[in-house]
Write an enzyme that holds these catalytic residues in place. Structure first.
Site, PDB file in Angstrom:
ATOM      1  N   HIS A  86      -6.425  -7.001  -1.324  1.00 33.44           N
ATOM      2  CA  HIS A  86      -6.676  -5.303  -1.377  1.00 33.44           C
ATOM      3  C   HIS A  86      -5.745  -5.017  -2.610  1.00 33.44           C
ATOM      4  O   HIS A  86      -4.784  -5.645  -2.937  1.00 33.44           O
ATOM      5  CB  HIS A  86      -6.155  -4.705  -0.207  1.00 33.44           C
ATOM      6  CG  HIS A  86      -6.983  -5.370   0.991  1.00 33.44           C
ATOM      7  ND1 HIS A  86      -6.276  -6.298   1.892  1.00 33.44           N
ATOM      8  CD2 HIS A  86      -8.087  -4.962   1.661  1.00 33.44           C
ATOM      9  CE1 HIS A  86      -7.077  -6.744   2.870  1.00 33.44           C
ATOM     10  NE2 HIS A  86      -8.255  -5.799   2.705  1.00 33.44           N
ATOM     11  N   ASP A 112      -4.750 -13.120   1.647  1.00 35.89           N
ATOM     12  CA  ASP A 112      -5.833 -12.865   2.504  1.00 35.89           C
ATOM     13  C   ASP A 112      -7.227 -12.695   1.679  1.00 35.89           C
ATOM     14  O   ASP A 112      -8.427 -12.662   2.389  1.00 35.89           O
ATOM     15  CB  ASP A 112      -5.724 -11.134   3.062  1.00 35.89           C
ATOM     16  CG  ASP A 112      -5.270 -10.229   2.164  1.00 35.89           C
ATOM     17  OD1 ASP A 112      -4.912 -10.512   1.061  1.00 35.89           O
ATOM     18  OD2 ASP A 112      -4.973  -8.899   2.603  1.00 35.89           O
ATOM     19  N   ASP A 130      -2.791  -9.939  -3.432  1.00 35.49           N
ATOM     20  CA  ASP A 130      -3.367  -9.638  -2.215  1.00 35.49           C
ATOM     21  C   ASP A 130      -4.813  -9.368  -2.410  1.00 35.49           C
ATOM     22  O   ASP A 130      -5.395  -8.966  -3.528  1.00 35.49           O
ATOM     23  CB  ASP A 130      -2.562  -8.557  -1.591  1.00 35.49           C
ATOM     24  CG  ASP A 130      -3.079  -8.277  -0.409  1.00 35.49           C
ATOM     25  OD1 ASP A 130      -2.212  -8.630   0.629  1.00 35.49           O
ATOM     26  OD2 ASP A 130      -3.997  -7.686  -0.106  1.00 35.49           O
ATOM     27  N   HIS A 145       0.832  -1.161   0.344  1.00 33.88           N
ATOM     28  CA  HIS A 145       0.011   0.007  -0.194  1.00 33.88           C
ATOM     29  C   HIS A 145       0.874   1.304  -0.016  1.00 33.88           C
ATOM     30  O   HIS A 145       0.377   2.442  -0.241  1.00 33.88           O
ATOM     31  CB  HIS A 145      -0.922   0.061   1.305  1.00 33.88           C
ATOM     32  CG  HIS A 145      -1.995  -1.333   1.077  1.00 33.88           C
ATOM     33  ND1 HIS A 145      -2.710  -1.191   0.033  1.00 33.88           N
ATOM     34  CD2 HIS A 145      -2.437  -2.166   2.073  1.00 33.88           C
ATOM     35  CE1 HIS A 145      -3.716  -2.161   0.171  1.00 33.88           C
ATOM     36  NE2 HIS A 145      -3.385  -2.752   1.443  1.00 33.88           N
TER      37      HIS A 145
HETATM   38  C1  SP5 Z   1      -1.124  -5.525   3.747  1.00 36.53           C
HETATM   39  C2  SP5 Z   1      -2.995  -5.411   3.949  1.00 36.53           C
HETATM   40  O1  SP5 Z   1      -3.461  -6.471   3.331  1.00 36.53           O
HETATM   41  N1  SP5 Z   1      -3.303  -4.451   4.190  1.00 36.53           N
HETATM   42  C3  SP5 Z   1      -4.632  -4.490   4.340  1.00 36.53           C
HETATM   43  C4  SP5 Z   1      -5.051  -3.164   5.023  1.00 36.53           C
HETATM   44  C5  SP5 Z   1      -6.673  -2.879   5.109  1.00 36.53           C
HETATM   45  N2  SP5 Z   1      -7.025  -2.814   6.414  1.00 36.53           N
HETATM   46  C6  SP5 Z   1      -8.226  -2.223   6.473  1.00 36.53           C
HETATM   47  C7  SP5 Z   1      -9.109  -2.607   7.618  1.00 36.53           C
HETATM   48  C8  SP5 Z   1     -10.554  -2.110   7.421  1.00 36.53           C
HETATM   49  C9  SP5 Z   1     -11.163  -2.077   8.911  1.00 36.53           C
HETATM   50  N3  SP5 Z   1     -11.358  -3.223   9.269  1.00 36.53           N
HETATM   51  C10 SP5 Z   1     -12.083  -3.254  10.524  1.00 36.53           C
HETATM   52  C11 SP5 Z   1     -11.464  -4.506  11.606  1.00 36.53           C
HETATM   53  C12 SP5 Z   1     -10.434  -3.538  12.433  1.00 36.53           C
HETATM   54  N4  SP5 Z   1      -9.543  -4.329  12.835  1.00 36.53           N
HETATM   55 ZN    ZN Z   2      -4.548  -7.192   2.034  1.00 34.64          ZN
END
Ligand code: SP5
Ligand code: ZN
Length: 362
Positions: free
Chosen positions: A209, A297, A207, A171
């Site tokens: 995301h 993920d 990934d 990211h």
């Molecule tokens: C590297 C990677 O997979 N980064 C992903 C980051 C995304 N995180 C966003 C989370 C959004 C909120 N989730 C709610 C649960 C809070 N722990």
């Molecule tokens: Zn991710």
């Protein structure tokens, strides 16, 4: 019989232990924890992969993709935070922003670099979920070393190498960090390979995301081809503002970026088809080396994404990417289900080796 893919490793990842993620202003449990990398390593060792220590690499390799101001900030942020007394007053033990250098705030004015520690973070962070603690910089720096060591292995003739990077990196843009990431290990690897091979490099991100960091870093370049498949940001998923199909690159890079957003609930069929589509698309641009940003993920059961991919799906994805027959550096990104993460990475690596073998035989 092909040798198992080497696993590049540094124990220093364990020094990054975020205490929480601030989400909607609320402290929520951190998920990007040391047990992730330890679980992956244990599973890969069981499967017979050799473990290779990461070696030190110069900051110049990081500066190829990151603004020196970001690197300088990250290297000193926690010490400055502690020296400013912020762990005592107001009682925040980790570096967390509160005010952001938003483009809508600045217009055409270049942001200042505030002297105040509590303000400076907002120049470089784009979310509140990516805390900097006492060991964060050392861990992130060691992760970049792991990615670069994997590059050296591949440039030295290994068909592929896997860097067990933690924290993840995909990211991070040229000058901003977030999404549990501090240094863009995959982009650093792509730049390193690009400098060594006489042609383009592909960086493909599976990934769950969007790989917004590499997209931004290489958006106007044709010599690093970037592609990502991920859960549709429009359906409410991080990074929300980016990752749409119409983002195709600009200038010399027009046509050298590809996004394949997938509906929440997508499983092996749709997800693997998208990986194949991305692989074929990238092959058409004739890269000479490949970086795989391997987040796992997208797995069914992962708490951070609504995709439903199985170990067989990750094996098939690895196969499609390995079948490109390119020197390949694989960089760990996300993946948060500790019970399955190791097996998912193992399956992906098995696929890469099998696909590569088939490309040689065929
Ligand atoms: C590297 C990677 O997979 N980064 C992903 C980051 C995304 N995180 C966003 C989370 C959004 C909120 N989730 C709610 C649960 C809070 N722990
Ligand atoms: Zn991710």
């Amino acid at each position: 019989m092909t040798a198992p893919i080497p696993v590049v490793w540094s124990d220093v990842h364990r020094r990054h232990v975020p205490s929480a993620e601030i989400w909607l202003g609320v402290r929520t449990p951190a998920v990007e924890l040391p047990a992730r990398a330890d679980a992956i390593r244990a599973e890969l060792e069981r499967a017979g992969h050799p473990v290779v220590p990461a070696t030190a690499h110069p900051d110049a390799a990081l500066a190829a993709v990151h603004d020196p101001a970001l690197l300088e900030f990250l290297a000193g942020a926690w010490q400055a935070w502690e020296a400013a007394g912020l762990p005592d007053d107001p009682g925040q033990a980790e570096v967390i922003p509160y005010f952001f250098a938003h483009p809508g705030l600045l217009g055409t004015i270049e942001p200042a670099l505030p002297a105040a520690t509590w303000a400076r973070t907002g120049r470089f962070a784009f979310d509140t979920m990516t805390p900097i603690g006492p060991g964060t910089w050392e861990a992130a720096r060691a992760g970049a070393n792991a990615a670069l060591t994997a590059c050296e292995l591949v440039l030295g003739g290994a068909p592929s190498a896997y860097a067990c990077c933690r924290p993840p990196g995909h990211h991070v843009t040229r000058s901003a960090y977030g999404g549990s990431c501090y240094l863009n290990n995959a982009a650093i690897a792509a730049a390193r390979l690009r400098a060594a091979v006489g042609g383009a490099v592909a960086l493909l991100d599976v990934d769950a995301h969007h790989g917004n960091g590499a997209q931004a870093i290489f958006y106007d370049r044709a010599d690093v081809v970037t592609g990502s498949l991920h859960v549709d940001p429009a359906a409410g998923w991080f990074p929300h503002f980016l990752g749409f199909a119409h983002e195709e690159g600009e200038g010399a890079g027009r046509g050298a970026n590809r996004n394949l957003p997938l509906a929440p609930g997508s499983g092996d069929d749709a997800w693997v088809a998208a990986v194949r589509e991305l692989a074929w698309w990238a092959a058409g641009l004739e890269p000479r080396a490949l970086v795989i940003a391997l987040g796992v993920d997208a797995a069914a059961g992962d708490p951070e994404s609504p995709l439903r991919v199985t170990a067989d799906g990750f094996r098939a994805a690895g196969h499609a990417l390995g079948a490109l027959g390119l020197p390949t550096v694989i960089v760990q990104e996300g993946g948060y289900d500790l019970a399955t993460i190791g097996g998912l990475v193992r399956a992906a690596l098995e696929g890469v080796t099998a696909g590569r073998q088939e490309s040689m035989d065929g």
